[in-house]
Structures are given as C-alpha cells and as structure tokens.
Design a protein around this motif. Structure first.
Motif: not given
Length: 191
Positions: A162-180
């Motif tokens: 899932w790629y999450l864009w946030d209009q209030k954010y400015y910077g580099y992305p964080e990578i997180r993991w979802i244990d499925n």
C-alpha cells in the motif's frame, strides 16, 4: 510479451487489468493508517475495497474506471477527503497524479513494490515528497478475479504494498511492513 505473475491462469491478462483486492488487505491498511472523512474508490470493480470501507462506516463513493462507458476517473473533477484504490496497473501513474489533485487528505494505492523505481515516477510523483509511507506485505499475495469471504489468498510472485500519500506531509517516505502470514492459505486449504 512479458511474463504474467498476477495469478491469472490464462495466457493473457484481462483487458481491464481486473484483479480484486482480498478483503484482509484493505483491513490491514485500515489497521495501520487512519483516514478521516469521505472516500472515493475510483476503480471499484466488484466492490471489494468499498465493502470493507463501508463496514468501517466510511462514506464511500465507488465507481469503476471505464473509458468506454463514460466513467473516466482521469477526467473527474470532484474533490474527496481520501482516495483508496487498487488501480489498473497500466494507468497507475495517471491514477496517482489525478488522485493527488482530487484528495484533500490521503491517497492509498495498492501497487507492486517495483512501482518504487523509474525516472518518470521520480520526476512526476516522488519529487513532490507527498509519499509518506510504503506498507510492504511480508508474503506475496496472489491477486485474482475471485475472492474468498475469509480474506485469505494463495501466494504469488509479485510483492505488493500500500503506497500512502498524505497532502500534509513533505519529506521522504517511511517503509513499514504488514505481516499478512495469517491470511496466506496453506496448500491443504487451496479449495
């Protein structure tokens, strides 16, 4: 012709790039990310993502992208608080850019992990520095045209996130993991 690792057993991909999102994948997005306000699902197909969003009491506008029927999301102009979708992969760049124009808050797109690379994406999308988080699934979900009600699925050969864009954010992305792992079918449950 390139190889097709989507889970489609036919030799050709469906013309519409139609692969449903297992219910559990949307559930896990909502467990990791808070969305406030209404949601547009512009590529709803049979409504898998919308179903989960409605179960969580979101006000959802669901439509399906279809150039031939006059529902062309890329020409859409109405604003929404959030956009959550599994877009046609062949139009992913266009969907991301249009979603960033229309969303007041957040955009979540289910895309292959290899969507991270590419000069065009860097120049047109990632340099905006709105991509906040990439939620990578630890197991390779197999997206197919049919869903199981329990949200479980077989594994495939593509890594999704899932790629999450946030209009209030400015910077580099964080990578997180979802244990499925709990949603992956064992070989004895392939029915």
């Amino acid at each position: 012709m390139g190889k097709n690792f989507s889970g489609n057993t036919n030799k050709e991909r469906p013309k519409s790039d139609f692969y449903q999102t297992p219910y559990s994948m949307t559930e896990q997005l909502l467990q990791n990310e808070e969305f406030i306000g209404n949601v547009l699902e512009p590529s709803c197909g049979k409504g898998a993502i919308s179903k989960v969003l409605k179960e969580h009491n979101f006000e959802v506008t669901a439509q399906d992208y279809d150039e031939g029927l006059g529902i062309d999301f890329l020409k859409f102009n109405k604003k929404f608080d959030n956009i959550i979708t599994n877009p046609p992969f062949r139009l992913a760049n266009e969907f991301v850019k249009k979603s960033l124009e229309l969303a007041n808050n957040k955009v979540a797109m289910l895309l292959p992990l290899n969507y991270l690379h590419g000069v065009t994406r860097l120049n047109e999308i990632y340099n905006l520095k709105k991509l906040k988080t990439v939620y990578v699934f630890t197991r390779y979900p197999l997206l197919t045209q049919e869903l199981r009600e329990d949200g479980k699925y077989k594994t495939g050969m593509l890594v999704y996130a899932w790629y999450l864009w946030d209009q209030k954010y400015y910077g580099y992305p964080e990578i997180r993991w979802i244990d499925n792992n709990e949603y992956v079918l064992s070989s004895k449950n392939f029915k």
